[in-house]
Design an enzyme around this catalytic site. Structure first.
Site, PDB file in Angstrom:
ATOM      1  N   GLU A   1      23.215  13.318   2.984  1.00 49.79           N
ATOM      2  CA  GLU A   1      23.081  14.740   2.480  1.00 49.79           C
ATOM      3  C   GLU A   1      24.466  15.019   1.720  1.00 49.79           C
ATOM      4  O   GLU A   1      25.318  14.722   2.427  1.00 49.79           O
ATOM      5  CB  GLU A   1      22.393  15.626   3.274  1.00 49.79           C
ATOM      6  CG  GLU A   1      21.147  15.836   3.928  1.00 49.79           C
ATOM      7  CD  GLU A   1      20.605  16.594   4.801  1.00 49.79           C
ATOM      8  OE1 GLU A   1      21.365  17.502   5.299  1.00 49.79           O
ATOM      9  OE2 GLU A   1      19.406  16.524   5.321  1.00 49.79           O
TER      10      GLU A   1
ATOM     11  N   CYS B   1      10.886  17.719   8.450  1.00 52.75           N
ATOM     12  CA  CYS B   1      11.630  19.142   8.469  1.00 52.75           C
ATOM     13  C   CYS B   1      12.638  18.899   9.745  1.00 52.75           C
ATOM     14  O   CYS B   1      13.026  19.805  10.213  1.00 52.75           O
ATOM     15  CB  CYS B   1      10.970  20.236   8.594  1.00 52.75           C
ATOM     16  SG  CYS B   1      10.271  20.429   6.773  1.00 52.75           S
TER      17      CYS B   1
ATOM     18  N   THR C   1      11.060  15.339  16.224  1.00 53.72           N
ATOM     19  CA  THR C   1      11.871  14.871  17.330  1.00 53.72           C
ATOM     20  C   THR C   1      13.401  14.960  17.313  1.00 53.72           C
ATOM     21  O   THR C   1      13.702  15.052  16.156  1.00 53.72           O
ATOM     22  CB  THR C   1      11.505  13.549  17.509  1.00 53.72           C
ATOM     23  OG1 THR C   1      11.866  12.480  16.568  1.00 53.72           O
ATOM     24  CG2 THR C   1      10.077  13.052  17.652  1.00 53.72           C
TER      25      THR C   1
ATOM     26  N   ASP D   1      12.623  18.132   4.153  1.00 58.01           N
ATOM     27  CA  ASP D   1      13.665  19.078   3.952  1.00 58.01           C
ATOM     28  C   ASP D   1      15.069  18.469   4.506  1.00 58.01           C
ATOM     29  O   ASP D   1      16.274  18.744   4.391  1.00 58.01           O
ATOM     30  CB  ASP D   1      13.578  20.042   4.871  1.00 58.01           C
ATOM     31  CG  ASP D   1      14.465  21.062   5.126  1.00 58.01           C
ATOM     32  OD1 ASP D   1      14.835  21.754   3.945  1.00 58.01           O
ATOM     33  OD2 ASP D   1      15.075  21.600   6.087  1.00 58.01           O
TER      34      ASP D   1
ATOM     35  N   HIS E   1      17.691  21.013   3.140  1.00 52.40           N
ATOM     36  CA  HIS E   1      17.909  21.272   4.580  1.00 52.40           C
ATOM     37  C   HIS E   1      18.113  22.729   4.928  1.00 52.40           C
ATOM     38  O   HIS E   1      18.989  23.314   5.336  1.00 52.40           O
ATOM     39  CB  HIS E   1      19.324  20.479   4.996  1.00 52.40           C
ATOM     40  CG  HIS E   1      19.176  20.086   6.352  1.00 52.40           C
ATOM     41  ND1 HIS E   1      20.084  19.287   7.021  1.00 52.40           N
ATOM     42  CD2 HIS E   1      18.843  20.946   7.615  1.00 52.40           C
ATOM     43  CE1 HIS E   1      19.812  18.989   8.267  1.00 52.40           C
ATOM     44  NE2 HIS E   1      19.224  20.209   8.644  1.00 52.40           N
TER      45      HIS E   1
ATOM     46  N   ARG F   1       9.462  22.637  21.082  1.00 52.94           N
ATOM     47  CA  ARG F   1       9.347  24.050  20.626  1.00 52.94           C
ATOM     48  C   ARG F   1       8.674  24.129  19.471  1.00 52.94           C
ATOM     49  O   ARG F   1       7.630  24.923  19.292  1.00 52.94           O
ATOM     50  CB  ARG F   1      10.736  24.698  20.726  1.00 52.94           C
ATOM     51  CG  ARG F   1      11.215  24.862  22.270  1.00 52.94           C
ATOM     52  CD  ARG F   1      12.652  25.132  22.117  1.00 52.94           C
ATOM     53  NE  ARG F   1      13.446  24.237  21.318  1.00 52.94           N
ATOM     54  CZ  ARG F   1      14.746  24.276  20.631  1.00 52.94           C
ATOM     55  NH1 ARG F   1      15.088  25.527  20.663  1.00 52.94           N
ATOM     56  NH2 ARG F   1      15.036  23.263  19.990  1.00 52.94           N
TER      57      ARG F   1
END
Length: 523
Positions: free
Chosen positions: A257, A226, A199, A252, A275, A147
């Protein structure tokens, strides 16, 4: 009267449909503050609330859990399913936000906007330092055409970019419809000026862009991630950024993290965001609206399209059908990994005692298992049919009176653009699921764990060479099944292992004499 609890700062503006639904009461608050959890019929959560098996036992009347977002890591799906609780999510709510953020990162990277902004805030006016690059006329390589990749391609074409994509499951017809050029990964790496990944993070895509693949790219290439941290090998990326081979990178997401101490973000040719690709006012409103609509539909007895697990069924019915459902799910995963080409149709045939149950549910289980490795969203038993249509293939189920001598029997046949593949499976009480035929070869193995499917020529010594290879490498073969159609012709082996084979060992299998192909299958 149904009572729904919404937690985790759900966007209230998006809850209007549910709040206005007659017979539904919506509460807002922390899940631990509820004094009578047995009165709650529905939960709407984001990522801050963890739904455990123990919590579900307290919410004894719960019928539906809605995740206002994509990921459902914070929900015990199996426990919910066993209690007949439907779990839904909102997979489409942040598509545009992520695509737009990716596009913004591409433009910011090419035009060095963050660096120029920082420079001028520091009182400098160094125009020559920030000469940029145009997107128009450049080759944009998109890895993963789901998408978000599709939305990004639309925007890039408007800006005059040549869009080329790598997606092993993208059919030629769909590529033409999307007006993109479908390429093998190696060719995309060699010819793209800009590469962006879209992906899911799986065993196959982890560190997909690694030192070997980066060495194939153009000198001066730009990279964007991203999607998910870990698709880009950060150590290799650092090396290629500092050498100048990679001109710049926009990130991103990161392997770990928060990434405030990640040395990549200290490089002048790296721009980064924390993010936030899906973090827009519109996206948060969209996911709230989507789950509110789905919950409202559920309470009115209408179908929902974004279920993550089985449709809500009684615990008694669930226990009866679950073995066949699991068999179908594993069969779908096995088929998808064994036949990694674009497909046109899946044909499913049932025989024996399995036909006493809702085989439509079993079919959707097979479809969702088949599709999950091929698309960039969570696939479930309700949206699998819709996603199959989006991917451009059809499916159907039939019944047979011939159960091949088994109490129950199922065949799934994949028809591709250039080839076909099939498997036959059964569920044996006391022994569990078994695959009894692969692509016309009789066999008998449990579809689970770490498998390697080998096609070879039936000549003396082939099986021995495979066994010797693993013996020399001190790798234990847990089981081996062999099959052939005629002496001296084509034959197969299905090997199982206690742990996944590393890539070096796997490549050695392919190099053995008379081995035609080898495929890793992780179930």
């Amino acid at each position: 009267m149904y009572t729904v609890l919404a937690t985790d700062s759900i966007a209230k503006e998006g809850m209007a449909e549910l709040e206005n639904e007659p017979g539904v009461s919506v509460l807002y608050g922390h899940i631990d503050e509820i004094t009578q959890p047995e009165l709650i019929d529905g939960l709407i959560v984001r990522s801050a609330t963890t739904i455990t098996k123990e919590l579900l036992s307290r919410f004894s009347n719960l019928k539906i859990i809605a995740r206002a977002g994509v990921g459902v890591d914070n929900i015990d799906i199996k426990a919910a399913t066993q209690r007949g609780i439907l779990v839904i999510n909102a997979p489409d709510g942040n598509t545009i936000s992520t695509a737009e953020h990716t596009f913004a990162m591409i433009m910011a990277l090419l035009r060095k906007i963050p660096q120029a902004n920082q420079s001028i805030k520091e009182g400098k006016w160094s125009r020559p330092s920030f000469k940029g690059t145009e997107l128009s006329g450049k080759s944009l390589g998109i890895v993963g055409m789901g998408r978000i990749g599709t939305e990004l391609a639309k925007r890039a074409r408007v800006f005059g970019a040549k869009v080329q994509v790598y997606d092993p499951f993208l059919t030629n017809d769909r590529a033409k419809t999307l007006q993109v050029i479908s390429l093998p990964l190696d060719e995309l790496l060699v010819t793209s000026d800009i590469i962006t990944v879209h992906t899911p993070l799986t065993k196959d895509t982890k560190k997909l862009i690694n030192a070997d693949n980066l060495s194939k790219t153009k000198k001066g290439v730009y990279l964007i991630n991203c999607a998910r941290g870990g698709i880009l090998d950060e150590e290799a990326l650092y090396t290629f950024l500092t050498s100048g081979h990679v001109a710049g990178c926009a990130l991103d997401v990161f392997e770990t993290e928060p990434a405030v101490e990640n040395r990549l973000v200290q490089l002048d040719n790296v721009i980064a965001t924390p993010h936030i690709a899906a973090s827009t006012t519109e996206a948060q409103l969209n996911v709230a609206s989507q789950v509110a609509h789905e919950v409202s539909s559920f309470f009115k007895g209408k179908p929902v399209k974004n279920a993550v697990n089985l449709p809500a069924v009684s615990n008694e019915e669930f226990q009866k059908i679950y073995p066949f459902y699991e068999l179908a799910k594993m069969s779908g995963q096995l088929l998808s990994q064994s036949f990694s080409s674009p497909i046109k149709e899946i044909k499913i045939t049932f025989a024996g005692s399995i036909t006493d149950y809702d085989t439509g549910l079993v079919t959707r289980g097979l479809l969702s298992g088949f599709l999950q490795p091929r698309v960039d969203r969570i696939v479930n038993d309700i949206n699998a049919a819709l996603i199959a249509k989006e991917q451009g293939f059809t499916f159907g189920e039939t019944y047979s009176t011939d159960a091949q001598g088994y109490e129950n029997w199922m065949e799934a046949r994949v028809i591709g653009e250039h080839d076909n593949f099939s498997l036959q499976a059964t569920f044996i009480s006391g022994y569990g699921p078994r695959v009894v035929n692969i692509n016309g070869y009789s066999t008998d193995f449990i579809p689970e764990g770490y498998l390697v499917y080998i096609e070879h020529i039936d000549r003396p010594g082939v099986i021995g060479r495979v066994g010797k290879l693993f013996g020399d490498l001190e790798v234990n073969i847990a089981s081996m099944q062999v099959g052939r159609k005629m002496a001296g012709g084509e034959a197969i082996m299905m090997l199982s292992f206690d742990k996944e084979l590393n890539q070096d060992i796997f490549l050695k299998i392919k190099e053995l004499p008379d081995v035609v192909s080898a495929t890793k299958i992780n179930l």
